[in-house]
Write a protein that holds these residues in place. Sequence first.
Motif: not given
Length: 397
Positions: A260-288
Amino acid sequence: MVSNGSKLYMLGLPQPISQDFGKKTAMAGILPHELILEILSWLPVTSLMRFRCVSKTWKFLISDDPYLVKLHMERSSRNPQILLMARQRYKSQCFMARLGSLPCLIQNPAPSSCGRILRCPKPYKYVFGSCNGLLSLHHSLSTNECEEHWVCFWNPATKICSRPSPSLRLNYGMGVQYDINFGFGYDDRRDSYKVVAMVLDSSTQRTSVWVYCMGDVCWRRTIMTSPAFLTFDSNGYSLNGTVNWIGYSFEESKFEELQIFLYDLKNDSCRYLSVPETEASEFTSMGVLNGCLCVSFDERRTVFVVLTLKDVGDERSWSRLVSVSYETLNISPYYDYLQTLCMWGDLLFLAYSEIGAYNIIIFNLKENKVERTEGYYKKVFSLIFSCHYAPSLILPI
């Protein structure tokens, strides 16, 4: 004898505003200022727009008083509506927007029921974010030499739209191709609404991040990343002062782990978040969902899985919200991809599309069963995104 106005009051309907009523309410000393603000803060935006005609004092309170705007937003956000944005295939300007409470969505999840069609103010054709009652809109033009992008901010409750942003111009060159995705969020440190553009230049294999703050005179390039980041979802998801995309970092056509590419609006900085290893197939989506980032995917073409991240600052806070077989959902994993919409209590709303139909599934997490599945064949819609929406008085300027 009961007057017509009294009948309306007894029925719980708004009474017509007479000149006499306006004069009386405008008189000083009838009600304390604080009590007027308290009463107004509980009213719907549509009523407040009408009440601006009562007097100059009320017009100022409703349109310009920052305390009332903030208090109303706090009250409105306690019972947010769900905004389902679906675009009619082959008609880029036709959006079906379903605005309503989650209990209402349970009773009738049809995209065309109990809602209204939101048509973007011209020339905008695409909605890519919602925050504090404001929607962010996008418009673009391409030539042989470049492509240009504009955004604006729109409050559909007050029907006020901002001026277009300055142009974000991307020049073409030999072998240059761009992939651009937008996100929208609120920086509470600066009390500013921001649009974040992720621009992938395939010729250099770099991703640059551009930011436009409401009212600014230009876009600012805040970050240039290497290796590049290839997003799955076109929309960035806003949460707690961050905008997030899911995808892969890649360099020289070699893909790294899902992140996950996380952009911090307060600091105008970014970092990467790891996603747990999965046996995902052809698609991955995100939401809240329920104030948490969620990642959904299909596992081995047999199971639909949803993971949630409780704290964006702690990668250890991942947990599995649901793991349900496609057999239980009674659908094929080979449909256009299944995605999460929202939650209400133990009910999870999912959506998928197939040829000639747009479908919503209401799944009971506690009992691990499908409550309802609704399919609609009159029009073909392609779902874009869903988010919480709270009508507000915030001015998009």
